[in-house]
Enzyme design. Structure first.
Site, mmCIF file in Angstrom:
data_model
loop_
_atom_site.group_PDB
_atom_site.id
_atom_site.type_symbol
_atom_site.label_atom_id
_atom_site.label_comp_id
_atom_site.label_asym_id
_atom_site.label_seq_id
_atom_site.Cartn_x
_atom_site.Cartn_y
_atom_site.Cartn_z
ATOM 1 C CD GLU A 90 -2.992 -0.708 -0.051
ATOM 2 O OE1 GLU A 90 -3.544 0.414 -0.119
ATOM 3 O OE2 GLU A 90 -3.139 -1.603 -0.902
ATOM 4 C CB SER A 378 -38.546 -37.182 -21.271
ATOM 5 O OG SER A 378 -37.922 -38.072 -22.178
#
Length: 744
Positions: A90, A378
């Site tokens: 950072e 199906s």
């Protein structure tokens, strides 16, 4: 004139430059000169509020909260390796700048441009702390100026290590964790003092965008960020080459109950803890739904009040039915069940497996629940049927049903190799004849069928025309139980679709309504006459001779069985006018043949265990629901009215009666104060209205489309449909009396 022009230019320049230089001097003085300054009190840390979950009756069934929102730590508990990782990732010049780092900002900008993405933060650690503790995150120039001035002041008044500690104590690291103490417990289930180099790098990598780099949801991005931080630590000579190589090899691994064991030395991230609730599958679905719409911070921190569609009686019936089917079996055999109210889209019950706490996977949601979708077999045929009827193909159209059929390069066989001769679409559907449906989808179009299926709610399948062909008719694409229950609900709702939802209403902590589904919105996606005809045809699936003929209810019901290739998945999706329910059975690890299970010899089909589970659930769930035909309005509870009465504290204006009085306009309360009662537990307590007039059969209107049809044939068709419907009603009456005698 030239002299006047020069003086004019000089005046303009002076007017612009002097104030600018003066402002820069003042700003620089505030930043760098030892001016007397005092800082205000820092804002208190974030305290998350609990979000509460209620069922359809208004009873609390769980909460959403962060288990480790904040965790106090002492300066000595934060390991050196974590401080180094955060500084490297950072603010590399943290210990040398004076709170604001102009050169560091320029260097970060250059690195971001070179890497085409954010790899270094632009603000210093001191500035980030000031933003979190003092000035807030408002995106304005004045806020940035105040932030820079206060960061400079803070740097002159507070020791660097103390600033870093304060920063680490409250920085947000995702999953609701504020501070490194909470983050260590949340992700690694360990104290912050015990963090390894790799774990420290992972936490430091989260800081720029915690939601983006959060390891549970985005492990690949979290791994990239971890490596960026490790490389930065090596460049700053905070770690050695050997330490760097060892840590790099410890890749991110997100653990999960029932999953594969992590590799040796992996950076192990534990799964998210879930709220205690008696209905974990439904609450998991709810959590995913809300997080997608509002974000984790809102769900876990903002004290929402969430009124859900869950019907506890139906949920209990669903769990009982699934448990009964799975009894005396072992994992990874699993079953999922979802029940949806067709006209509202309200999801009333969800079961995603045999034990959520053991797997943390919700199979009812397919890929969205951490599992995979499954081929419906199906059970997909009704979408082909609906598209055919939409295009004007009549239910009495005759097709040959050979044992196998070849269309182009695709060959399909009927289940068991049975040949059926000439049959119409009713028989082809009731007996689930593959060869007929492959011809039918070839006639109506694969793309058109998939477009209709998606409009009806099949969202989990990625249809690719280049890869998927006629096998779509036989369920070659993966679907989820939630999608199937919702899509079949369109038939029950006579062609209208209501988006499935687990939520009736959501309020924020201040009582503001964020979402209100009490008056659901429906969209027509199928012609009403088409849906009526599909309903008429699919009722025959549950009649003698149909693929689920042993599972009829004592009320109008329709559905479709589904069995995937090699019996790898078994489905039954069925519905009444008031409830649409899908049931899936299969192995959770991978599709493989379902054989010799629970007394079913050979391969398990959709008409066996899934259909019997569906029947058991539906009989219990609909025990008190009035019997209605598909062409009658469904008895749906008006939840909007219930919520309006709740807002009035249970007061119903209809209980006031205007009486004759000497004073005009005075109303007198004749009744005792009303008793506040919970809303009905299901859609069962409103008596159905008188059935509207209807044609003798839904086929009547559709058959009129055939301009060349013989009138006598049409009348015969109507008579046949009426006869079938009368026989079904007589069968249901006999079934009801038999059920009462047998005590089922």
């Amino acid at each position: 004139m030239r002299s006047v022009g020069r003086w004019l230019v000089l005046g303009v320049v002076t007017a612009i430059v002097v104030p600018l230089v003066g402002g820069l001097v003042v700003f620089a003085a505030l930043l760098f000169l030892p001016l007397p300054a005092s800082l205000p009190e820092a804002r208190p840390g974030v305290e998350a509020r609990i979000s509460r979950i209620y069922d359809i009756n208004g009873n609390e069934i769980g909460v959403f909260r962060q288990f480790e929102t904040t965790k106090p730590v002492a300066p000595g508990e934060i390991p050196k390796v974590l401080k180094q990782a955060v500084v490297a990732g950072e603010d590399r010049r943290f210990y040398s700048h004076s709170g604001v780092d102009v050169f560091g900002t320029l260097r970060a900008l250059s690195a971001d441009v070179r890497n085409q993405g954010v790899v270094q933060g632009g603000s210093t650690i001191t500035q980030q702390y000031v933003k979190n503790a003092y000035v807030g995150s408002e995106r304005t120039l004045s806020r940035k100026v105040r932030e820079a001035i206060m960061a400079s002041q803070l740097d002159r008044q507070v020791d660097k290590d103390e600033i870093l500690f304060r920063y680490l104590e409250r920085i947000y690291l995702g999953e609701g964790a504020y501070g490194v103490g909470a983050a260590a417990e949340t992700y690694f289930h360990k104290p912050v003092a015990d963090l390894t180099l790799s774990e420290a790098a992972l936490l430091a990598g989260l800081i720029p965008a915690p939601s983006r780099y959060e390891p549970r949801g985005n492990p690949a991005l979290a791994e990239e960020r971890r490596l960026v931080v490790l490389d930065a630590m090596l460049e700053e000579r905070m770690i050695t080459e050997e330490e760097h190589a060892e840590a790099v090899a410890q890749r991110v691994w997100v653990a999960g109950p029932g999953g594969e064991p992590p590799p040796t030395g992996a950076t192990l991230v534990h799964p998210r803890e879930h709220a205690e609730t008696p209905y974990p599958y439904f609450v998991d679905y709810l959590q995913r739904y809300l997080t997608h719409r509002y974000g984790e911070d809102a769900v876990y921190q903002q004290g929402l009040r969430i009124y859900t569609t869950l019907d506890p009686r139906m949920q209990t019936e669903a769990e009982r039915s699934v448990d009964e089917t799975l009894s005396d079996t072992e994992p990874p055999l699993e079953m999922a069940l979802v029940a949806v109210e067709p006209f509202t889209g309200f999801v009333k019950a969800v079961v995603g497996g045999r034990d959520f706490n053991a797997s943390r996977v919700n199979l009812a949601l397919g890929p969205l629940g951490g599992g995979t979708g499954r081929q419906p077999g199906s059970a997909f045929k009704p979408f082909v049927l609906a598209e055919a009827l939409q295009q004007g193909i009549l239910p009495n159209r005759q097709y040959s049903g050979p044992s196998s059929v070849r269309v182009g390069n695709y060959t399909a066989e009927n289940y068991g190799g049975t040949s059926y001769g000439e049959v119409d679409l009713r028989v082809a559907t009731a007996k689930s004849i593959n060869s007929v449906y492959v011809k039918l989808i070839n006639e109506v179009g694969v793309r058109q069928t998939m477009e209709l299926a998606k409009r009806m709610g099949i969202s989990t399948s990625d249809f690719d025309p280049a890869r998927h062909g006629l096998a779509i008719a036989l369920g070659a694409l993966d679907v989820s139980p939630l999608d199937m229950a919702s899509a079949f609900g369109v038939f029950a709702a006579r062609g209208e679709r209501a988006e499935p939802t687990p939520v009736v209403r959501v309020l924020d902590g201040a009582g503001t309504v964020l979402e209100d589904n009490a008056e659901p919105q429906r969209t027509r996606v199928l012609e009403e006459i088409t849906a009526d005809n599909v309903n008429e045809i699919l009722q025959e699936v549950l009649e003698p001779g149909g693929t689920a003929g042993d599972n009829a209810l004592d009320r109008p019901a329709a559905g479709k069985t589904g069995t995937a290739q090699d019996n790898g998945n078994a489905w039954f999706v069925g519905y009444t006018p008031t409830l649409s329910t899908s049931v899936w059975l299969g192995y959770s690890d991978a599709p493989r043949p379902l054989r010799n299970i629970k007394g079913v010899r050979g391969g398990v089909t959709g008409g066996s265990l899934p259909a019997s589970t569906w029947e058991t659930f539906m009989r219990g769930a609909l025990a008190d629901v009035p019997v209605t035909e598909f062409t009658e309005p469904a008895p749906i509870t008006d939840l909007a009215d219930i919520f309006r009465r709740r807002a009035r504290g249970g007061f119903d204006i209809r209980q006031l009666d205007a009486r004759a009085s000497t004073e005009t306009g005075v109303y007198v309360e004749e009744l005792a104060p009303p008793v506040v009662e919970p809303p009905p537990p299901t859609t069962t307590t409103i008596a159905p209205p008188e059935p509207p007039s209807r044609p003798r059969s839904p086929f009547d209107s559709l058959l009129r489309r055939g301009e060349d049809d013989d009138e006598d044939d049409e009348d015969d068709e109507d008579d046949e449909s009426s006869r079938r419907r009368d026989e079904r009603r007589q069968d249901r009456r006999r079934s009801t009396s038999t059920t009462e005698r047998s005590g089922r």
